[in-house]
Every structure is written in C-alpha cells, then in structure tokens.
Design an enzyme around this catalytic site. Sequence first.
Site: not given
Length: 279
Positions: A85, A183, A213, A232
């Site tokens: 990554d 994040g 996320s 991702n």
Amino acid sequence: MALARVSEILKMADKANTSVIAFNSSDYNMIHSVFTIAEELNKPALVMLDPRHAVLWGWGNPEIYAQIAIEEARKVKVPVSFHLDHCMDFDLIMRCIKAGFPSVMYDGSMLSYAENVKNTAEVAKVAHAMGVDVEAELGHVGFAVTETDQDDLDLYTKVDVAARFCEESHCDSLAIAIGTAHGFYKKTPKLDLQRLQDINAATDTPLVLHGGSGVPDDQLEKAFTMGINKFNVGTEYFYNYYQTMKAYCQEHEDIFDLQTTVQASLQDYLRQKMQLCRM
Ligand code: 13P
C-alpha cells in the site's frame, strides 16, 4: 492454491458490479483472519502491507510478509491476494516485487501531475515485466484528523485528467479522491458520487477508494455499483485488534489465550464488513 493477480480480482469485481475489500494487515493474525473469512464467505479478499509496517517485518523485511501471505493463500480456494500500500520508496517497491508481491501501489499523489505520471510509469514498466500490478493515486486522499481534507475540492481527482493519467502512467488501478480521508472521521464523509460516475465513464481502469473506515454502508453500496472495484480499510481493523487486546489484558491474568480471542474478534468484524462485497 488461490493466490490470484490483483488485476484479475478487480476484473471479477467489475463484472459483478461490486468491490473487493482490501484490509491493511500487519501480521499473521490479521492476514490469516482475512483469508479465513474470505474462504468461509466464498468471497475474494486482499491484504495490504503499509510501508510503516514493513519495518516491523524482520526490521524491513517484506520477504517474511510475502511468505506468510503466500502460505496462507495456499490454504484457501477462493481468490485472494496481497499488495504493498501507499509507497513512494522505489527501493522498497522493487524489494516487494522481488519478494513475490503480486501488486504494489506507487503513491505520487503529493507530486505534480508530470512527476506522478513519470514515476508511476517507471514503476509500471518494471512491475509489468515481472507480472506485477500497479495501483496509482491521482488527486490526494488526505487525513480525516484535519477535518478539512475530506471536503477540499482542490485535493479531489479531476475528471478530465484521470483518463489521461491512466493512459500515460500505465497503472492497472487508480485510487481517486472523492470525499474520503484516512483515519477516524470527525464528521461523516459525503462521497462525491457524481464525480465517481464521471471518472468511471472516462476510463476503463478499475477505481480504488481509500479511507474506508467509517464511510456509511449506504454510500459504499452506491459507490461499488458506480465503478469502485477495490475498497481499502485499515483504521477500523487495527482498532478492533488493539481494543480487543487491551480489553483482554485488563480482564485476564493469564494472557496465553489472547491470540485466540483476538483472532475471533477480528474474524467477527471481517464477517460483517465483507458482506459489502457482493461477489
Ligand atoms: P483507513 O485507515 O481510513 O480505513 O484507510 C485505509 C486505506 O485507505 C489504506 O490505503
């Protein structure tokens, strides 16, 4: 043996009008859990090594990561793969390619267009000669902690430039900036789905969404039908890992069973998250 090329898995996702999910995974527990749940759910999945964690693997040894991922992939029948990554370090990329990584990301998103194209094309030339896929980034997916990166239109991928970039850089997939950031989000992201559709119409290159996320599922489900073929996730997966360890250590004096508990918790998280992948 189910180790597949990442480009093949992305093609499958594109055909199924969905996205494969790629989980940042720094160690055996995380890699093993992703491939185990991929097999259980019969869905392809990817693990990704972040360069910050490459340092942990035998003090800068991505060869160990590759060996574990290859060995774990051998145990499952569903197509799985692994990927380096966000890397700007040419030497680390070459080292990962030699170690057997089927896919690498060259991240030139902080550079000028010309430098990004030039460097990505250089990486692609070597990678393709070795049968390795290359992900690039255009526009820039910043950091959620700033609270401003996710809304900063200057960082978003420009539709008219994306197709030209893919042609000139020879990348196999393109990470785009459409409203996500890396994040924990301080405010809920709102994806620019019109921009995604326009970029998808302008290029055949599979598109990648970073900063997964905390993006609401309903937005992700739409994005996956509009051209995102690789999604991702990192922060959520690590948070689950570390919180489980912390809670276990607080509650138990004998910590020899910690690993079992951690893997069970990671796998519960993955079982739920991977439902988003409609393959
Ligand atoms: P998050 O850590 O925000 O989920 O992002 C992960 C990512 O995009 C890795 O490339």
